[in-house]
Scaffold this motif. Sequence first.
Motif, PDB file in Angstrom:
ATOM      1  N   ASP A   1      15.837   5.154   7.254  1.00 19.90           N
ATOM      2  CA  ASP A   1      15.003   5.981   8.134  1.00 19.90           C
ATOM      3  C   ASP A   1      13.781   6.506   7.393  1.00 19.90           C
ATOM      4  O   ASP A   1      12.659   6.470   7.916  1.00 19.90           O
ATOM      5  N   ALA A   2      13.988   7.004   6.170  1.00 18.70           N
ATOM      6  CA  ALA A   2      12.878   7.575   5.409  1.00 18.70           C
ATOM      7  C   ALA A   2      11.825   6.511   5.080  1.00 18.70           C
ATOM      8  O   ALA A   2      10.619   6.727   5.272  1.00 18.70           O
ATOM      9  N   VAL A   3      12.279   5.347   4.598  1.00 18.34           N
ATOM     10  CA  VAL A   3      11.336   4.292   4.225  1.00 18.34           C
ATOM     11  C   VAL A   3      10.619   3.753   5.456  1.00 18.34           C
ATOM     12  O   VAL A   3       9.403   3.506   5.430  1.00 18.34           O
ATOM     13  N   SER A   4      11.337   3.584   6.557  1.00 19.88           N
ATOM     14  CA  SER A   4      10.711   3.068   7.780  1.00 19.88           C
ATOM     15  C   SER A   4       9.657   4.027   8.309  1.00 19.88           C
ATOM     16  O   SER A   4       8.574   3.608   8.747  1.00 19.88           O
ATOM     17  N   THR A   5       9.957   5.325   8.275  1.00 19.01           N
ATOM     18  CA  THR A   5       8.996   6.320   8.754  1.00 19.01           C
ATOM     19  C   THR A   5       7.723   6.298   7.918  1.00 19.01           C
ATOM     20  O   THR A   5       6.605   6.312   8.447  1.00 19.01           O
ATOM     21  N   GLU A   6       7.882   6.269   6.594  1.00 20.03           N
ATOM     22  CA  GLU A   6       6.715   6.248   5.713  1.00 20.03           C
ATOM     23  C   GLU A   6       5.920   4.961   5.878  1.00 20.03           C
ATOM     24  O   GLU A   6       4.688   4.972   5.878  1.00 20.03           O
ATOM     25  N   ALA A   7       6.613   3.834   6.011  1.00 19.56           N
ATOM     26  CA  ALA A   7       5.909   2.559   6.187  1.00 19.56           C
ATOM     27  C   ALA A   7       5.127   2.547   7.493  1.00 19.56           C
ATOM     28  O   ALA A   7       3.993   2.049   7.551  1.00 19.56           O
ATOM     29  N   ALA A   8       5.700   3.103   8.558  1.00 18.04           N
ATOM     30  CA  ALA A   8       4.993   3.171   9.841  1.00 18.04           C
ATOM     31  C   ALA A   8       3.756   4.058   9.734  1.00 18.04           C
ATOM     32  O   ALA A   8       2.689   3.744  10.291  1.00 18.04           O
ATOM     33  N   ARG A   9       3.876   5.164   9.007  1.00 19.00           N
ATOM     34  CA  ARG A   9       2.711   6.037   8.840  1.00 19.00           C
ATOM     35  C   ARG A   9       1.610   5.346   8.041  1.00 19.00           C
ATOM     36  O   ARG A   9       0.421   5.436   8.387  1.00 19.00           O
ATOM     37  N   LEU A  10       1.986   4.656   6.972  1.00 23.97           N
ATOM     38  CA  LEU A  10       0.989   3.933   6.184  1.00 23.97           C
ATOM     39  C   LEU A  10       0.339   2.821   6.997  1.00 23.97           C
ATOM     40  O   LEU A  10      -0.847   2.515   6.819  1.00 23.97           O
ATOM     41  N   LYS A  11       1.098   2.227   7.905  1.00 24.80           N
ATOM     42  CA  LYS A  11       0.523   1.192   8.769  1.00 24.80           C
ATOM     43  C   LYS A  11      -0.572   1.776   9.653  1.00 24.80           C
ATOM     44  O   LYS A  11      -1.653   1.185   9.807  1.00 24.80           O
ATOM     45  N   LEU A  12      -0.311   2.950  10.242  1.00 25.17           N
ATOM     46  CA  LEU A  12      -1.324   3.599  11.079  1.00 25.17           C
ATOM     47  C   LEU A  12      -2.542   3.991  10.252  1.00 25.17           C
ATOM     48  O   LEU A  12      -3.690   3.813  10.692  1.00 25.17           O
ATOM     49  N   ASP A  13      -2.309   4.540   9.037  1.00 22.96           N
ATOM     50  CA  ASP A  13      -3.434   4.913   8.183  1.00 22.96           C
ATOM     51  C   ASP A  13      -4.255   3.690   7.794  1.00 22.96           C
ATOM     52  O   ASP A  13      -5.492   3.738   7.766  1.00 22.96           O
ATOM     53  N   SER A  14      -3.579   2.591   7.474  1.00 19.86           N
ATOM     54  CA  SER A  14      -4.296   1.370   7.098  1.00 19.86           C
ATOM     55  C   SER A  14      -5.126   0.841   8.267  1.00 19.86           C
ATOM     56  O   SER A  14      -6.288   0.452   8.092  1.00 19.86           O
TER      57      SER A  14
END
Length: 582
Positions: free
Chosen positions: A314-327
């Motif tokens: 859950d933690a890694v998926s949430t952070e990866a999704a946020r980085l995707k939006l930022d990118s």
Amino acid sequence: VLVAQQYANQQPFRAVCLSRNADGTYRVGLVLPISPDTHVCRVADNVPEESLSEALRYQPGDKVRAQREDGSFYYGVVENARLPDRGALAAGEASEAQGGPDVSLQRYALDADGFVAGGTYRVRPAVEQLPDEEGVQDSQLSEARSWRLETLVCIELPTAMSAGGNGEPERFWAVVGQEDSVGMYTVLRTVDGEALHGIDAMWMTEVTPFKPGQQVKVPLADGGKFFGVIKEETSPGIYTVVRNLDKEEVEFCDGCMLSELRDPQKMTEAAERDAEELGMVAADVQQRLDEDDLLPSIGDRGVERRVFLAGQVDAVSTEAARLKLDSRELTERAVEAEFMADEAARALLPPEPAEGEEGAAQAQPVEEVPFDLMSPKEQEEAMRRQAELLEQQEEAKRLATVAKRTRKFAKRLEKAFMAASEAEAVVRHAMEATQAEVEKREADAARKAAFWAKARAEEASCVIVWLHGQGESEVGWQTTLADLHMPDELGPCRWIWPRAPMQSCSTRGGVLTPQWFDTPEFPKTRVVRGVPDRPTREEEPKDLTVATRRIHAVIEALEAEGIPSERILLAGFGQGAALVPH
């Protein structure tokens, strides 16, 4: 004035009960700081008990938010404050300042902030129809938040009160109006000026208005967005934004919907740090997976492993999704910046001649008049055009620099996102492998339990799992333990006799031997004497893991059959006994 180092951790300017006198009065001190490491305590003696209420956290007249035992809240005003019983007085350390080490220090127990703990209060609810609440504890109270008139706040309504009905809390900006009652306000919503009554102060957070010149992201009703610059605040919380691409002014932009654009460098550096942390998490998970430390275990340990892994996913998926939006956002900003830079550079080029004779005539070079021969009005116009050209050139350079910088950080942020995606894939793979192993073992346990159900003659209320030693089988133990009488209170007891697999035994020259795990050398000692002495060769942890799982499979099958784990006994001899703790 007494030096009171023992009170250095107390909140300054708070009363402290030092001791109780024989006549029922108290010796009270006021903690005062004179340096970061030194406090003094100004002492007053013979203070009556009724005056000590000033040392309580809340005083009569304070506005508070109180929590009932059922978890509900209400606002009110403190009517009365009472100290705890005298039984709460506790013997403290001796104080040389009070006449020597033989004088004991007695005082009320204090909380972390230096207030007398354990006080009770009578609270008058703000709603007039409700009776006063008696005996309210410190832990049930918190200070009621108050707001100044015309403060700009962001209000987040609870999900149950949201008008959207989509399960999401409703958020909007508003201006604080009058206080209806303690902790409850009337506010004016900025987007439409509607007055909303009965808004809880706890739902509000103060916001900082946007300033002219700030770069912002503006969402659109169709799900799109654009980037722009704040031009002005037309009314509290409502802004006019100039769109970057076409310089069009967009009016009536709700401040609650705007978000400030972050600096590309700060975005990228934060993303790279996050991606590095995710990579460390993924490496740890992969190492534990490689060492068989993640695959399921029985009992609470297995549950803990699966909960841990689910939390990591859950933690890694949430952070990866946020980085995707930022990118994605930074890439869009880079594309927009490059377009604006190209438009600015194109505006500096001379106009292309039109086709045909008329165009050819227009394309003939125009002879420039020297500046000295121009009239004052022409000179002024030429200077104005030159200034505009220089300004356009500077703006084109600035836009080109911004575009280049934004694109550079967009690429770095995309790499960070890709690294986060790889970390997410590693953790998800570990989760899937664990889940597949769980399902496989559950199916194996169910099949084994069904086979035993057909083979057994009677029900069993408890089970003994016996593990034989190295180089032998269970047959000899079945004979040896045949006459063992189990206590009647255990009920019917069944014996399970697992057999160790045939493996190459190092201590027997590689001969195939029934053993749970290989033993590199005998005898088992900490140190092998020799020249020089050396530590004994240890067993392979993986061999122990494989052997442990064999026994886990037996236990899981028994549990699938319906026998609780506390009615299963593991026992054995030699190597089998050594395996039991594992």
